[in-house]
Design an enzyme around this catalytic site. Structure first.
Site, PDB file in Angstrom:
ATOM      1  N   ASN A  22       0.929  -1.140   0.162  1.00 34.33           N
ATOM      2  CA  ASN A  22       0.119  -0.626   0.215  1.00 34.33           C
ATOM      3  C   ASN A  22       1.182   1.471  -0.107  1.00 34.33           C
ATOM      4  O   ASN A  22       1.240   1.847   1.018  1.00 34.33           O
ATOM      5  CB  ASN A  22      -0.428   0.120   0.979  1.00 34.33           C
ATOM      6  CG  ASN A  22      -1.614   1.274   1.465  1.00 34.33           C
ATOM      7  OD1 ASN A  22      -2.047   2.371   0.217  1.00 34.33           O
ATOM      8  ND2 ASN A  22      -2.672   1.014   2.450  1.00 34.33           N
ATOM      9  N   ARG A  74      -2.530  -1.984  -3.108  1.00 35.86           N
ATOM     10  CA  ARG A  74      -3.918  -1.187  -3.225  1.00 35.86           C
ATOM     11  C   ARG A  74      -3.893  -0.140  -4.066  1.00 35.86           C
ATOM     12  O   ARG A  74      -2.642   0.737  -3.888  1.00 35.86           O
ATOM     13  CB  ARG A  74      -3.713  -0.429  -1.920  1.00 35.86           C
ATOM     14  CG  ARG A  74      -4.979   0.227  -1.344  1.00 35.86           C
ATOM     15  CD  ARG A  74      -4.999   0.862  -0.358  1.00 35.86           C
ATOM     16  NE  ARG A  74      -6.102   1.788   0.528  1.00 35.86           N
ATOM     17  CZ  ARG A  74      -6.112   2.773   0.486  1.00 35.86           C
ATOM     18  NH1 ARG A  74      -5.378   2.935   1.205  1.00 35.86           N
ATOM     19  NH2 ARG A  74      -7.746   2.984   0.484  1.00 35.86           N
ATOM     20  N   HIS A 127     -13.062   2.568  -0.583  1.00 33.78           N
ATOM     21  CA  HIS A 127     -13.143   1.381   0.961  1.00 33.78           C
ATOM     22  C   HIS A 127     -13.789   0.483   0.220  1.00 33.78           C
ATOM     23  O   HIS A 127     -14.145  -0.362   0.856  1.00 33.78           O
ATOM     24  CB  HIS A 127     -13.844   1.704   2.163  1.00 33.78           C
ATOM     25  CG  HIS A 127     -13.199   2.793   2.791  1.00 33.78           C
ATOM     26  ND1 HIS A 127     -14.320   4.193   3.260  1.00 33.78           N
ATOM     27  CD2 HIS A 127     -12.135   3.348   2.903  1.00 33.78           C
ATOM     28  CE1 HIS A 127     -12.976   5.193   4.183  1.00 33.78           C
ATOM     29  NE2 HIS A 127     -12.011   4.718   3.836  1.00 33.78           N
ATOM     30  N   ARG A 138     -12.495  15.347   7.489  1.00 35.40           N
ATOM     31  CA  ARG A 138     -13.493  15.938   6.370  1.00 35.40           C
ATOM     32  C   ARG A 138     -15.052  16.187   7.404  1.00 35.40           C
ATOM     33  O   ARG A 138     -15.486  15.981   7.896  1.00 35.40           O
ATOM     34  CB  ARG A 138     -13.732  14.509   5.378  1.00 35.40           C
ATOM     35  CG  ARG A 138     -12.705  14.543   4.835  1.00 35.40           C
ATOM     36  CD  ARG A 138     -12.253  13.450   3.962  1.00 35.40           C
ATOM     37  NE  ARG A 138     -11.155  12.273   4.622  1.00 35.40           N
ATOM     38  CZ  ARG A 138     -10.870  11.141   4.395  1.00 35.40           C
ATOM     39  NH1 ARG A 138     -11.808  10.286   3.282  1.00 35.40           N
ATOM     40  NH2 ARG A 138     -10.270  10.443   4.507  1.00 35.40           N
ATOM     41  N   GLU A 179      -8.926  -5.919   4.603  1.00 32.31           N
ATOM     42  CA  GLU A 179      -8.248  -5.313   2.927  1.00 32.31           C
ATOM     43  C   GLU A 179      -6.961  -5.879   2.835  1.00 32.31           C
ATOM     44  O   GLU A 179      -7.230  -6.598   1.775  1.00 32.31           O
ATOM     45  CB  GLU A 179      -8.136  -3.814   3.014  1.00 32.31           C
ATOM     46  CG  GLU A 179      -9.311  -3.287   3.132  1.00 32.31           C
ATOM     47  CD  GLU A 179      -9.264  -1.924   3.410  1.00 32.31           C
ATOM     48  OE1 GLU A 179      -9.002  -1.697   4.981  1.00 32.31           O
ATOM     49  OE2 GLU A 179      -9.966  -0.431   3.013  1.00 32.31           O
TER      50      GLU A 179
END
Ligand code: ADP
Length: 408
Positions: A7, A92, A181, A242, A393
């Site tokens: 990743n 990823r 996601h 956010r 993941e």
């Protein structure tokens, strides 16, 4: 098959070595401050319980990959005797635009398409490309697979992904909902569907991935119907820093009033909003929960409660609206840092939801904390089953990679 999962971020590179035949994690680690002074690697060898952290110069991602391979094959802290024990690499990739609805083996043509998605996530895309090229340099000829965060959401219909803006912007710039996601939503919805003991075609699941970044997804018959993140990961619910969905008219209004450039307002919405913006003191849910637990005498209590209240309401609204969209609901899944660990938030969300068949088992909810097991947190009498399912993941990336290599 031993798969190295990578990743790559702009100055970091996380990795895991996973045996997909036994689902065993051999080693994991992170290279940080790549291309900067003081770059360092932190490496964990799982079976021996060893952990090393040391400074080591890394001018680019190829240097980082070399260091990763050195550590994986090191006689003391490593777990394999040579590079040939790594069968393939799985990356990823944050944004695959509308090009990729599933994982794919890397080719020059695939890389060109990823470059076309660059505008949607410039920092991430550049970092991934550096990671892929770094692997090409250090392990030439080794198969590399790409697993996209957006892929699982590609089953959405146009009425879920087209924004009610002039249609030409969708055609000209690809402005539409993509969702994020996806690998996590795919994993936890798959686990949940298996736990429901009925054919996947008959399942209706809402997955709540709540971490620093959060997204909620409606998964019907194993396919995404709708998701809360949009053109970018700024959309949807309130997050650590956010804002999620706000009235879009606020943006030009604030730009004018505060004399902000597009980059500055973007920075406000991405880095200074959410929990941090509302509370003024932290983006970390643990700090908010501490302030709430401390009670009204704590100076941060009210704002922390407000920030959590906003998220609670938004989550309730998503669950309710997605149930309406799917014409029913079998299960709700909580996952990621907050979803897996916040007893308080799960309790707040599931409270007063009996009307739609959600009955929380408070004791079970309290036990679902820092566990690696899937835990049912609804009562047996609950019409809708609620689970905490730790996401993984990396395992999905490793398994997709192994499957693609095996099928080659
Ligand atoms: P990312 O989006 O960066 O992958 P994570 O899924 O790791 O984020 O989630 C990070 C969030 O999870 C932080 O807000 C952190 O406070 C929260 N978190 C982690 N552990 C706990 C915990 N024990 N209780 C409440 N929140 C937690």
């Amino acid at each position: 098959m031993n798969i190295l999962v990578v990743n790559a971020g702009s100055s970091s590179l996380k990795y895991q070595l996973i045996d997909t035949d036994t689902d065993t994690l051999y080693a994991k680690g992170i290279c940080e401050r790549i291309g900067m002074d003081g770059s360092l690697i932190e490496h964990k060898q799982i079976a021996k319980g060893l952990k090393v952290k040391k400074e080591s110069p890394m001018k680019d991602h190829a240097d980082a990959m070399k260091l990763v391979v050195d550590h994986l094959t090191d006689p003391e802290v490593g777990c394999i005797s040579g590079m040939d024990e790594i069968q393939a690499i799985g990356h990823r990739v944050v944004h695959g635009g509308a090009y990729f609805s599933e994982s794919i083996l890397m080719t020059e043509d695939v890389l060109k398409k990823i470059e076309l998605c660059r505008d949607f996530a410039p920092l991430h895309t550049d970092a991934h490309l550096m990671g892929i090229r770094g692997c090409l340099e250090i392990m030439p000829g080794k198969p590399q697979a790409l697993v996209f965060d957006t892929a699982f959401h590609q089953t959405m219909k146009p009425e879920s992904y087209v924004y009610p803006l002039p249609y030409e912007y969708y055609e000209k710039y690809g402005i539409r909902r993509y969702g994020m996601h996806g690998t996590s939503h795919r994993y936890v919805s798959g686990q949940m569907a298996a736990l429901l003991n009925k054919p996947v075609e008959d399942t209706k699941i809402v997955t709540c991935h709540i971490g620093n970044g959060s997204s909620i997804t409606a998964v019907k018959s194993g396919k995404v119907v709708d998701t809360s993140m949009g053109f970018t990961p700024l959309a949807g619910v309130e997050m650590g820093t956010r804002c999620g969905d706000i009235d879009p008219a606020i943006i030009p209004y604030l730009m004018e009033r505060e004399n902000l450039s597009p980059a500055e307002i973007n920075n406000v919405m991405n880095k200074k909003s959410g929990f941090l913006g509302v509370t003024g003191f932290s983006s970390d849910s643990r700090d908010l929960e501490d302030a709430i637990a401390a009670g009204p005498s704590d100076p941060n209590y009210e704002r922390a409660l407000l920030a959590y209240g906003i998220l609670r309401n938004e989550l309730k609204k998503y669950i309710g609206s997605y149930a309406a969209l799917m014409n029913g609901l079998d299960a709700v899944v909580f996952t990621a840092g907050i979803g897996e660990n916040s007893i308080m938030l799960r309790q707040m969300v599931c409270e007063d939801m009996e009307w739609m068949g959600i009955e929380l088992d408070e004791e079970a909810n309290k036990k679902a904390f820092r566990t690696s097991d899937s835990t049912k947190i609804s009562k047996d009498s609950s019409k809708v089953t609620v689970y905490v399912i730790p996401t993984n993941e990396e395992l999905v990336i490793a398994k997709d990679t192994a499957a693609l290599v095996a099928a080659k």
